[in-house]
Motif scaffolding. Structure first.
Motif, PDB file in Angstrom:
ATOM      1  N   LEU A 173      34.736  51.600  44.725  1.00  0.00           N
ATOM      2  CA  LEU A 173      36.062  52.193  44.524  1.00  0.00           C
ATOM      3  C   LEU A 173      36.221  52.651  43.063  1.00  0.00           C
ATOM      4  O   LEU A 173      36.698  53.753  42.792  1.00  0.00           O
ATOM      5  CB  LEU A 173      37.136  51.167  44.883  1.00  0.00           C
ATOM      6  CG  LEU A 173      38.551  51.704  45.026  1.00  0.00           C
ATOM      7  CD1 LEU A 173      38.664  52.596  46.261  1.00  0.00           C
ATOM      8  CD2 LEU A 173      39.559  50.557  45.125  1.00  0.00           C
ATOM      9  N   ILE A 215      41.138  45.070  49.268  1.00  0.00           N
ATOM     10  CA  ILE A 215      40.859  44.354  48.011  1.00  0.00           C
ATOM     11  C   ILE A 215      42.116  43.606  47.569  1.00  0.00           C
ATOM     12  O   ILE A 215      42.066  42.429  47.197  1.00  0.00           O
ATOM     13  CB  ILE A 215      40.384  45.343  46.913  1.00  0.00           C
ATOM     14  CG1 ILE A 215      39.035  45.942  47.289  1.00  0.00           C
ATOM     15  CG2 ILE A 215      40.307  44.655  45.557  1.00  0.00           C
ATOM     16  CD1 ILE A 215      38.633  47.162  46.471  1.00  0.00           C
ATOM     17  N   PHE A 224      47.936  41.503  37.234  1.00  0.00           N
ATOM     18  CA  PHE A 224      47.238  42.400  38.161  1.00  0.00           C
ATOM     19  C   PHE A 224      48.055  42.587  39.436  1.00  0.00           C
ATOM     20  O   PHE A 224      48.141  43.694  39.970  1.00  0.00           O
ATOM     21  CB  PHE A 224      45.838  41.871  38.477  1.00  0.00           C
ATOM     22  CG  PHE A 224      44.833  42.187  37.412  1.00  0.00           C
ATOM     23  CD1 PHE A 224      44.154  43.393  37.408  1.00  0.00           C
ATOM     24  CD2 PHE A 224      44.593  41.292  36.384  1.00  0.00           C
ATOM     25  CE1 PHE A 224      43.236  43.705  36.407  1.00  0.00           C
ATOM     26  CE2 PHE A 224      43.683  41.589  35.377  1.00  0.00           C
ATOM     27  CZ  PHE A 224      42.999  42.791  35.387  1.00  0.00           C
ATOM     28  N   TRP A 284      30.401  40.906  48.848  1.00  0.00           N
ATOM     29  CA  TRP A 284      30.809  42.113  49.564  1.00  0.00           C
ATOM     30  C   TRP A 284      32.006  42.758  48.874  1.00  0.00           C
ATOM     31  O   TRP A 284      32.042  43.954  48.642  1.00  0.00           O
ATOM     32  CB  TRP A 284      31.128  41.723  51.020  1.00  0.00           C
ATOM     33  CG  TRP A 284      31.701  42.849  51.817  1.00  0.00           C
ATOM     34  CD1 TRP A 284      31.020  43.843  52.462  1.00  0.00           C
ATOM     35  CD2 TRP A 284      33.099  43.121  52.017  1.00  0.00           C
ATOM     36  NE1 TRP A 284      31.895  44.708  53.051  1.00  0.00           N
ATOM     37  CE2 TRP A 284      33.175  44.298  52.807  1.00  0.00           C
ATOM     38  CE3 TRP A 284      34.271  42.500  51.626  1.00  0.00           C
ATOM     39  CZ2 TRP A 284      34.391  44.854  53.201  1.00  0.00           C
ATOM     40  CZ3 TRP A 284      35.488  43.047  52.015  1.00  0.00           C
ATOM     41  CH2 TRP A 284      35.540  44.212  52.789  1.00  0.00           C
ATOM     42  N   LEU A 285      32.968  41.912  48.508  1.00  0.00           N
ATOM     43  CA  LEU A 285      34.180  42.413  47.859  1.00  0.00           C
ATOM     44  C   LEU A 285      33.847  43.070  46.518  1.00  0.00           C
ATOM     45  O   LEU A 285      34.356  44.133  46.171  1.00  0.00           O
ATOM     46  CB  LEU A 285      35.175  41.274  47.647  1.00  0.00           C
ATOM     47  CG  LEU A 285      36.542  41.736  47.187  1.00  0.00           C
ATOM     48  CD1 LEU A 285      37.304  42.409  48.320  1.00  0.00           C
ATOM     49  CD2 LEU A 285      37.358  40.586  46.628  1.00  0.00           C
ATOM     50  N   TRP A 337      40.197  48.687  38.073  1.00  0.00           N
ATOM     51  CA  TRP A 337      39.492  48.096  39.227  1.00  0.00           C
ATOM     52  C   TRP A 337      38.361  47.186  38.769  1.00  0.00           C
ATOM     53  O   TRP A 337      38.132  46.128  39.357  1.00  0.00           O
ATOM     54  CB  TRP A 337      39.002  49.190  40.184  1.00  0.00           C
ATOM     55  CG  TRP A 337      40.151  49.860  40.869  1.00  0.00           C
ATOM     56  CD1 TRP A 337      40.669  51.105  40.601  1.00  0.00           C
ATOM     57  CD2 TRP A 337      40.993  49.309  41.903  1.00  0.00           C
ATOM     58  NE1 TRP A 337      41.763  51.350  41.396  1.00  0.00           N
ATOM     59  CE2 TRP A 337      41.982  50.283  42.207  1.00  0.00           C
ATOM     60  CE3 TRP A 337      41.005  48.102  42.600  1.00  0.00           C
ATOM     61  CZ2 TRP A 337      42.964  50.078  43.182  1.00  0.00           C
ATOM     62  CZ3 TRP A 337      41.987  47.897  43.571  1.00  0.00           C
ATOM     63  CH2 TRP A 337      42.945  48.865  43.856  1.00  0.00           C
ATOM     64  N   LEU A 338      37.655  47.604  37.730  1.00  0.00           N
ATOM     65  CA  LEU A 338      36.547  46.756  37.257  1.00  0.00           C
ATOM     66  C   LEU A 338      37.070  45.459  36.640  1.00  0.00           C
ATOM     67  O   LEU A 338      36.456  44.400  36.792  1.00  0.00           O
ATOM     68  CB  LEU A 338      35.685  47.524  36.250  1.00  0.00           C
ATOM     69  CG  LEU A 338      34.882  48.667  36.885  1.00  0.00           C
ATOM     70  CD1 LEU A 338      34.181  49.496  35.824  1.00  0.00           C
ATOM     71  CD2 LEU A 338      33.851  48.131  37.898  1.00  0.00           C
ATOM     72  N   ALA A 339      38.218  45.540  35.980  1.00  0.00           N
ATOM     73  CA  ALA A 339      38.803  44.323  35.402  1.00  0.00           C
ATOM     74  C   ALA A 339      39.295  43.410  36.520  1.00  0.00           C
ATOM     75  O   ALA A 339      39.193  42.184  36.431  1.00  0.00           O
ATOM     76  CB  ALA A 339      39.935  44.678  34.455  1.00  0.00           C
ATOM     77  N   LEU A 340      39.810  44.028  37.587  1.00  0.00           N
ATOM     78  CA  LEU A 340      40.265  43.229  38.731  1.00  0.00           C
ATOM     79  C   LEU A 340      39.087  42.463  39.340  1.00  0.00           C
ATOM     80  O   LEU A 340      39.216  41.307  39.749  1.00  0.00           O
ATOM     81  CB  LEU A 340      40.901  44.137  39.789  1.00  0.00           C
ATOM     82  CG  LEU A 340      41.434  43.408  41.023  1.00  0.00           C
ATOM     83  CD1 LEU A 340      42.723  42.665  40.688  1.00  0.00           C
ATOM     84  CD2 LEU A 340      41.687  44.380  42.173  1.00  0.00           C
ATOM     85  N   GLN A 378      32.560  46.429  47.088  1.00  0.00           N
ATOM     86  CA  GLN A 378      33.649  47.341  47.466  1.00  0.00           C
ATOM     87  C   GLN A 378      34.399  47.825  46.217  1.00  0.00           C
ATOM     88  O   GLN A 378      34.715  49.000  46.078  1.00  0.00           O
ATOM     89  CB  GLN A 378      34.646  46.633  48.401  1.00  0.00           C
ATOM     90  CG  GLN A 378      34.081  46.239  49.744  1.00  0.00           C
ATOM     91  CD  GLN A 378      33.751  47.458  50.606  1.00  0.00           C
ATOM     92  OE1 GLN A 378      34.563  48.357  50.741  1.00  0.00           O
ATOM     93  NE2 GLN A 378      32.554  47.494  51.135  1.00  0.00           N
ATOM     94  N   ILE A 379      34.675  46.871  45.323  1.00  0.00           N
ATOM     95  CA  ILE A 379      35.418  47.235  44.104  1.00  0.00           C
ATOM     96  C   ILE A 379      34.589  48.169  43.235  1.00  0.00           C
ATOM     97  O   ILE A 379      35.089  49.155  42.695  1.00  0.00           O
ATOM     98  CB  ILE A 379      35.854  45.978  43.314  1.00  0.00           C
ATOM     99  CG1 ILE A 379      36.763  45.094  44.177  1.00  0.00           C
ATOM    100  CG2 ILE A 379      36.581  46.369  42.030  1.00  0.00           C
ATOM    101  CD1 ILE A 379      37.268  43.822  43.494  1.00  0.00           C
ATOM    102  N   ARG A 390      39.520  53.457  36.501  1.00  0.00           N
ATOM    103  CA  ARG A 390      38.230  52.782  36.705  1.00  0.00           C
ATOM    104  C   ARG A 390      38.270  51.412  36.016  1.00  0.00           C
ATOM    105  O   ARG A 390      37.856  50.397  36.561  1.00  0.00           O
ATOM    106  CB  ARG A 390      37.105  53.635  36.128  1.00  0.00           C
ATOM    107  CG  ARG A 390      35.799  53.375  36.808  1.00  0.00           C
ATOM    108  CD  ARG A 390      34.715  54.398  36.557  1.00  0.00           C
ATOM    109  NE  ARG A 390      35.046  55.570  35.790  1.00  0.00           N
ATOM    110  CZ  ARG A 390      34.324  56.030  34.774  1.00  0.00           C
ATOM    111  NH1 ARG A 390      33.233  55.398  34.400  1.00  0.00           N
ATOM    112  NH2 ARG A 390      34.656  57.135  34.145  1.00  0.00           N
TER     113      ARG A 390
END
Lengths: 59, 230
Positions: free
Chosen positions: A15, B203, B181, A7-8, A28-31, A11-12, A25
């Motif tokens: 986002l 998140i 991060f 799910w998370l 967030w994708l690296a996160l 969401q990422i 972008r």
């Protein structure tokens, strides 16, 4: 992957897709990858805790 | 942490990879300099810049297994013997030296038996020797193979990998990655459009929970191992 992780991850992705700036972008994708790595590490460490606790020779 | 990025490229404006890297620079304390754009080399100024930096990055395309001539000229002019080690003060000691190198050939070419027959570590040995002589800490090289062939997901990944190479403490462990991060998350959430911030915060909080969980598991394991030793 747990349901929460899946799910998370979605969401990422959503986002990230909404970010106009390429570098935003990318962040967030690296996160997302680090979160996936956290999941793997937790599972492995949890497994190690279980393995080390399960000691029939000490019963 | 201050990072000095010294770029050497004879035609910077024509290089898509170098332009991409410039656009990817993080907002941190970065000094960026293109060597070939300097009309003349001000040795005192260049040396002062090196003294100020905690991490020094040499960034260039690989030309015949070495950096372009501009970087060699910069080295020969700025890195005087007296400055680097001659007076035994070692002003560069304990600073980190990182290399961002772009290549026209793929990763597999840079190994024995590969098309180039030499590893990047071997080709860059003179720079590693320089780091050793200056008592600097040599970082694992950051190679970018065949930038022109990268697809969008790879380019997205490259942005953050490059930013981390410039600013994240070494070694590149999960703990250091998480810290990197974590330090940026609040700022990134604040940059989101208002209707996206709730998701962003959510998140961030899951990320933080995961981090704490890993810390706790490490603590538990340490305790178990300690008991096992008794």
């Amino acid at each position: 992957m747990t349901e929460q992780s899946q799910w998370l991850s979605q969401q990422i992705d959503q986002l990230a897709a909404q970010q106009e700036k390429f570098t935003d972008r990318a962040f967030w994708l690296a996160l997302k990858q680090v979160v996936a790595e956290q999941d793997r590490r937790s599972e492995q460490l949890g497994g190690e805790v279980d393995g080390r606790t399960w000691r029939p020779d000490r019963w | 942490m201050t990072t000095l990025v010294l770029v050497s490229h004879p035609q910077l404006a024509d290089s898509t990879s170098q332009q991409f890297l410039k656009e990817s620079l993080p907002d941190d304390d970065i000094i960026w300099e293109h060597i070939e754009s300097l009309s003349s080399l001000d040795v005192a100024q260049e040396q002062a810049q090196l003294r100020r930096a905690d991490r020094i990055i040499l960034q260039f395309p690989l030309y015949w297994y070495a950096a372009p001539a501009g970087l060699k000229q910069w080295e020969d002019t700025v890195l005087t013997r007296t400055f680097v080690y001659g007076d035994h003060r070692y002003p560069l000691a304990d600073k980190e030296l990182g290399i961002v190198v772009t290549t026209g050939m793929p990763r597999q070419a840079f190994q024995r038996g590969g098309a180039e027959g030499v590893t990047l570590d071997a080709a860059l040995a003179p720079l590693a020797a320089l780091a050793h002589r200056a008592q600097m800490r040599w970082l694992p090289v950051f190679p970018i193979y065949q930038f022109g062939y990268l697809e969008e997901p790879e380019k997205l990944q490259l942005v953050v990998d490059y930013q981390r190479y410039l600013t994240q403490p070494q070694p590149d462990s999960l703990a250091n990655r998480q810290d990197w991060f974590a330090q940026r998350l609040d700022g990134m959430v604040a940059r989101l459009a208002e209707d996206q911030r709730t998701t962003g915060r959510l998140i961030a909080s899951v990320f933080e929970q995961n981090r704490e969980q890993i810390d706790q598991l490490h603590d538990t394991l340490a305790m178990i191992k300690e008991q096992d030793d008794d």
